[in-house]
Scaffold this active site. Structure first.
Site, PDB file in Angstrom:
ATOM      1  N   ASP A  69      38.229 -26.384  71.694  1.00 56.22           N
ATOM      2  CA  ASP A  69      38.844 -27.155  72.783  1.00 56.22           C
ATOM      3  C   ASP A  69      38.805 -28.662  72.536  1.00 56.22           C
ATOM      4  O   ASP A  69      39.521 -29.417  73.188  1.00 56.22           O
ATOM      5  CB  ASP A  69      38.133 -26.863  74.113  1.00 56.22           C
TER       6      ASP A  69
ATOM      7  N   ARG B 266      60.459 -15.432  77.155  1.00 55.69           N
ATOM      8  CA  ARG B 266      59.375 -14.552  76.706  1.00 55.69           C
ATOM      9  C   ARG B 266      58.075 -15.348  76.641  1.00 55.69           C
ATOM     10  O   ARG B 266      58.098 -16.568  76.475  1.00 55.69           O
ATOM     11  CB  ARG B 266      59.665 -14.006  75.302  1.00 55.69           C
TER      12      ARG B 266
ATOM     13  N   THR C 277      33.659 -26.577  69.228  1.00 51.73           N
ATOM     14  CA  THR C 277      34.557 -25.859  70.143  1.00 51.73           C
ATOM     15  C   THR C 277      35.990 -26.109  69.689  1.00 51.73           C
ATOM     16  O   THR C 277      36.311 -27.220  69.253  1.00 51.73           O
ATOM     17  CB  THR C 277      34.422 -26.276  71.617  1.00 51.73           C
TER      18      THR C 277
ATOM     19  N   ASP D  31      25.160 -16.830  77.396  1.00 52.37           N
ATOM     20  CA  ASP D  31      23.974 -16.832  78.263  1.00 52.37           C
ATOM     21  C   ASP D  31      23.412 -18.235  78.452  1.00 52.37           C
ATOM     22  O   ASP D  31      23.346 -19.014  77.505  1.00 52.37           O
ATOM     23  CB  ASP D  31      22.880 -15.956  77.655  1.00 52.37           C
TER      24      ASP D  31
HETATM   25  O1  F6P Z   1      35.758 -22.762  74.792  1.00 46.28           O
HETATM   26  C1  F6P Z   1      36.466 -22.061  73.860  1.00 46.28           C
HETATM   27  C2  F6P Z   1      37.389 -21.082  74.507  1.00 46.28           C
HETATM   28  O2  F6P Z   1      38.074 -20.416  73.475  1.00 46.28           O
HETATM   29  C3  F6P Z   1      38.369 -21.668  75.520  1.00 46.28           C
HETATM   30  O3  F6P Z   1      39.473 -22.265  74.913  1.00 46.28           O
HETATM   31  C4  F6P Z   1      38.706 -20.455  76.338  1.00 46.28           C
HETATM   32  O4  F6P Z   1      39.052 -20.823  77.643  1.00 46.28           O
HETATM   33  C5  F6P Z   1      37.415 -19.681  76.350  1.00 46.28           C
HETATM   34  O5  F6P Z   1      36.677 -20.117  75.234  1.00 46.28           O
HETATM   35  C6  F6P Z   1      37.595 -18.187  76.252  1.00 46.28           C
HETATM   36  O6  F6P Z   1      36.342 -17.615  76.413  1.00 46.28           O
HETATM   37  P1  F6P Z   1      35.929 -16.114  76.063  1.00 46.28           P
HETATM   38  O7  F6P Z   1      35.799 -16.020  74.565  1.00 46.28           O
HETATM   39  O8  F6P Z   1      34.634 -15.940  76.743  1.00 46.28           O
HETATM   40  O9  F6P Z   1      37.037 -15.251  76.531  1.00 46.28           O
END
Ligand code: F6P
Length: 372
Positions: free
Chosen positions: A134, A290, A132, A74
């Protein structure tokens, strides 16, 4: 005067969030501060779902995955309430005051940094910490959650090797990271993937296929392709870039809306790129292929030692900065130090993999194909 700290976790969860909450909390108790948690990100602050932490309530959470506070995606200024999208900033300010907060600590990724800056501009004292998987938050060397996810993705690539080898197959392994390639690159190198595809380097499918065929000619009839979820083929990247420029250059609201809708369509079209890539490689190499999508596995479970350490370092430094009355900042990790960086410098700036980054250079030097 006793300081009152509000704390929340926002955006996708990551391993290490509880270690960070504990780091801030324990160090804050050392300063005789009061700590109040808010459930489920900014929504909990809007709904005033608060949890007053007793001094011993920070025990037993260091190694626990996820976040004991819960989280959500949010946004304070665009929240779904009763079927409408509303700006809830004023309610947040009211609840901040009602709880006598001196500061709000927000643990989050790139989106959270932007939301935190908006709240700082609305008059709250805000401090953030970068989390994160990421690793794409600006101004910090690393974010907590990244190391744990890196370990999980590397382990997956290790395991995929033996089955790919036994069946003489290509296995395309999709790794998270949103629009950044840090996780795919790191795990791809550590796991010895033969091909690594990143959002930062749009790929030429023929180059990837040729790298795999070359391995077959050399007697290796299997290949592991580590692909970042945001990786795009060259033509897709060009189309997306053109649409992004169209959106940026839109002269009126209507054109902007159109460009936005087109971008959304393109993004959802590209969402199953990994499956497409696998099919294309099968057709171009004659090998069976795969797909393994690691997905949320990468965010689950207990944090690594490096993430616990990082989260604890940044958490305790956060309490020190609160004690000094420093607000409007993110606590970043730079070298061995925890450094205060202005939120204005962080918000809206995504840290992507530079194409001349040393990790890229090392990947090339060990013969990995990067799709270019
Ligand atoms: O930002 C962290 C992350 O795991 C990204 O790597 C991914 O794109 C996204 O969140 C996935 O988001 P959600 O948990 O909302 O599916």
């Amino acid at each position: 005067m006793t300081k009152h700290i509000g704390i929340l976790t926002a955006g996708g969860d990551t391993p290490g969030l509880n270690a960070a909450i504990r780091g801030v909390g324990k160090a804050a108790f050392g300063y005789d501060m009061q700590v109040i948690g808010f459930r489920d990100g900014f929504r909990g602050l809007v709904e005033n779902r608060a949890l007053r932490f007793a001094a011993d309530s920070m025990s037993g959470i260091l190694t626990v995955g996820g976040t004991i506070l819960g989280t959500s995606r949010d946004k304070p200024h665009r929240m779904q309430v009763g079927g409408k999208t509303l700006d809830m900033t004023d309610v947040i300010v009211e609840n901040y005051d009602a709880n006598h907060l001196d500061v709000l600590v927000c643990l989050g990724g790139g989106g959270t940094q932007k939301n935190a800056l908006k709240l700082q501009e609305a008059g709250l004292n805000v401090i953030t910490m970068p989390k994160t998987i990421d690793n794409d938050v600006a101004c910090t060397d690393v974010t907590f959650g990244f190391d744990t996810a890196l370990g999980i993705a590397t382990d997956a690539i290790d395991r995929l090797h033996s089955t790919a080898h036994s069946h003489h197959r290509i296995i395309v392994c999709e790794i998270m990271g949103h629009r950044a390639g840090w996780l795919a690159l790191g795990a791809g190198i550590a796991g010895g993937a033969d091909v690594i595809l990143l959002p930062e380097i749009p790929y030429d499918i023929e180059s990837v296929a040729e790298a795999i065929r070359e391995r077959v000619r050399g007697g290796k009839k299997f290949s592991i392709v580590a692909v970042a979820e945001g990786a795009l083929a060259r033509d897709q990247a060009q189309t997306l870039q053109a649409e992004e420029s169209a959106k940026a250059g839109a002269k009126n609201k209507q054109d902007k809306k159109k460009a936005k809708a087109k971008l959304k369509r393109l993004e959802s079209e590209y969402a199953d790129n990994t499956l497409r890539l696998s099919r294309q490689l099968e057709a171009l190499t004659g090998l069976e292929s795969r797909v393994t999508i690691l997905g949320h596995l990468q965010r689950g479970g207990t944090p690594s030692a490096a993430d616990r350490l990082l989260a604890t370092r940044l958490g305790t430094a956060c309490a020190d900065l609160i004690q000094q009355g420093e607000y409007g900042i993110m606590v970043a990790s730079q070298g061995d130090q925890a450094v205060a960086v202005a939120l204005e410098e962080v918000a809206g700036n995504r840290k992507l993999v530079p194409v001349d980054h040393p990790w890229i250079e090392s990947a090339r030097r060990v013969g990995t194909n990067l799709g270019d």
